[in-house]
Scaffold this motif. Sequence first.
Motif, short mmCIF file in Angstrom:
data_model
loop_
_atom_site.label_atom_id
_atom_site.label_comp_id
_atom_site.label_asym_id
_atom_site.label_seq_id
_atom_site.Cartn_x
_atom_site.Cartn_y
_atom_site.Cartn_z
N PRO A 42 79.36 34.86 53.12
CA PRO A 42 79.46 35.89 52.08
C PRO A 42 80.82 36.58 52.10
N GLY A 43 81.45 36.65 50.94
CA GLY A 43 82.76 37.29 50.83
C GLY A 43 83.93 36.34 51.00
N ALA A 44 83.67 35.12 51.49
CA ALA A 44 84.75 34.15 51.68
C ALA A 44 85.30 33.69 50.34
N GLU A 45 86.60 33.42 50.32
CA GLU A 45 87.26 32.94 49.11
C GLU A 45 87.97 31.63 49.40
N LYS A 46 88.02 30.80 48.39
CA LYS A 46 88.70 29.51 48.50
C LYS A 46 89.43 29.24 47.20
N LEU A 47 90.69 28.85 47.30
CA LEU A 47 91.47 28.50 46.11
C LEU A 47 91.64 26.99 46.05
N LEU A 48 91.12 26.41 44.99
CA LEU A 48 91.23 24.97 44.78
C LEU A 48 92.26 24.70 43.70
N ASP A 49 93.12 23.73 43.93
CA ASP A 49 94.13 23.33 42.96
C ASP A 49 93.94 21.84 42.69
N SER A 50 93.68 21.50 41.44
CA SER A 50 93.40 20.09 41.14
C SER A 50 94.63 19.21 41.24
N GLY A 51 95.83 19.80 41.17
CA GLY A 51 97.05 19.00 41.28
C GLY A 51 97.12 17.94 40.20
N ILE A 85 71.40 20.91 38.40
CA ILE A 85 72.83 20.88 38.70
C ILE A 85 73.50 22.20 38.33
N ARG A 86 74.37 22.66 39.23
CA ARG A 86 75.32 23.74 38.94
C ARG A 86 76.68 23.25 39.39
N GLY A 87 77.64 23.20 38.45
CA GLY A 87 78.95 22.69 38.84
C GLY A 87 80.01 22.96 37.80
N LEU A 88 81.23 22.64 38.15
CA LEU A 88 82.40 22.83 37.29
C LEU A 88 83.28 21.59 37.35
N HIS A 89 83.81 21.21 36.19
CA HIS A 89 84.64 20.02 36.07
C HIS A 89 85.94 20.42 35.38
N VAL A 90 87.07 20.20 36.05
CA VAL A 90 88.37 20.57 35.47
C VAL A 90 89.33 19.39 35.56
N SER A 91 90.32 19.41 34.68
CA SER A 91 91.34 18.37 34.70
C SER A 91 92.50 18.79 35.59
N ARG A 92 93.54 18.00 35.57
CA ARG A 92 94.72 18.22 36.42
C ARG A 92 95.36 19.58 36.13
N HIS A 93 96.15 20.04 37.09
CA HIS A 93 96.95 21.26 36.96
C HIS A 93 96.08 22.50 36.69
N THR A 94 94.93 22.55 37.34
CA THR A 94 94.02 23.68 37.15
C THR A 94 93.69 24.29 38.51
N GLN A 95 93.74 25.61 38.57
CA GLN A 95 93.34 26.32 39.78
C GLN A 95 91.97 26.95 39.58
N ASP A 116 94.19 15.28 30.05
CA ASP A 116 93.84 16.69 30.08
C ASP A 116 92.57 16.93 29.26
N PHE A 117 91.72 17.83 29.74
CA PHE A 117 90.53 18.21 29.00
C PHE A 117 90.15 19.63 29.37
N ALA A 118 89.40 20.27 28.50
CA ALA A 118 88.97 21.65 28.75
C ALA A 118 87.94 21.68 29.87
N PRO A 119 87.94 22.73 30.69
CA PRO A 119 86.95 22.83 31.76
C PRO A 119 85.52 22.79 31.20
N VAL A 120 84.63 22.17 31.97
CA VAL A 120 83.22 22.09 31.58
C VAL A 120 82.36 22.63 32.72
N LEU A 121 81.50 23.58 32.38
CA LEU A 121 80.55 24.11 33.34
C LEU A 121 79.22 23.39 33.14
N TYR A 122 78.65 22.88 34.24
CA TYR A 122 77.38 22.15 34.15
C TYR A 122 76.25 22.98 34.75
N THR A 123 75.20 23.12 33.98
CA THR A 123 73.98 23.81 34.39
C THR A 123 72.80 23.00 33.86
N PRO A 124 71.57 23.35 34.24
CA PRO A 124 70.43 22.61 33.69
C PRO A 124 70.35 22.63 32.16
#
Length: 261
Positions: A42-51, A85-95, A116-124
């Motif tokens: 709880p409270g932890a942060e992580k920065l992901l860069d798709s590169g 499912i709960r998830g996120l899908h992003v293309s290159r050059h996205t943080q 390149d494509f717009a981010p997509v959030l996946y839920t049920p």
Amino acid sequence: MDMRDISFGYTEYDADGEREIFDRSGKYKNMLMELHGSLMKPGAEKLLDSGEDELVLILLRGKITLNYAGSTVALERGSFITDGIRGLHVSRHTQVKVTAETESEIVTIRTDNDRDFAPVLYTPENTAENDVCVGLWDGTAERHVRTAFDYSSMPQSNLVLGETIMPGGKWSGYVPHYHEQPEVYYFRMENPDGFGASFVGEEVFKIKDGSFCAINANLVHPQVAAPGYPIYYLWIIRHLDGNPWIRESCSNEKAHEWLLP
């Protein structure tokens, strides 16, 4: 058989809560993708860069907040067995900034993609869920399949991704089938004492919580869960250049086609 052609594996979480399931080098390079798991307090942060990659984040359990492309979204999942499912899908050059609101577990998948494509959030609400093989073979292959995206819904992606829930005592990937595109299964169980068996080609290994198999081209790949121990697996197929995976890509093992209705 050369074991470089088939890969079964298991990795532990390290002291920092990181699990490199596999990368794109060595004996897994034919998969053309990499998987990584993270446990977050709880409270932890992580920065992901798709590169230069496309990146998929799947929440297995917990509650997280995602900040990406000017959006802030909360995702919560109590159980990967019963919750969709709960998830996120992003293309290159996205943080993507991930903040754990509770103890949480995520999996990230990366593969190269110059589209390149717009981010997509996946839920049920926007993923397909189906019960398959209902009533066949005395019900021994009935399972629940969730599909986040495939070539028909996300042609900009180099991946197909979904989840399967195998009830205890049931089979999946049946009848045995194969395809040219590489595929990965990442197996999880809520009971750590659970087990099953995964078959790839002529090889077989014991499934346990956190294990995976990396399936090379044209190898059949069914699996089975031990009675009393339902198994979740995240499945990811990598399209090949000029040869994307579609439903028609699958071929059944001839010896077992007589079982089909």
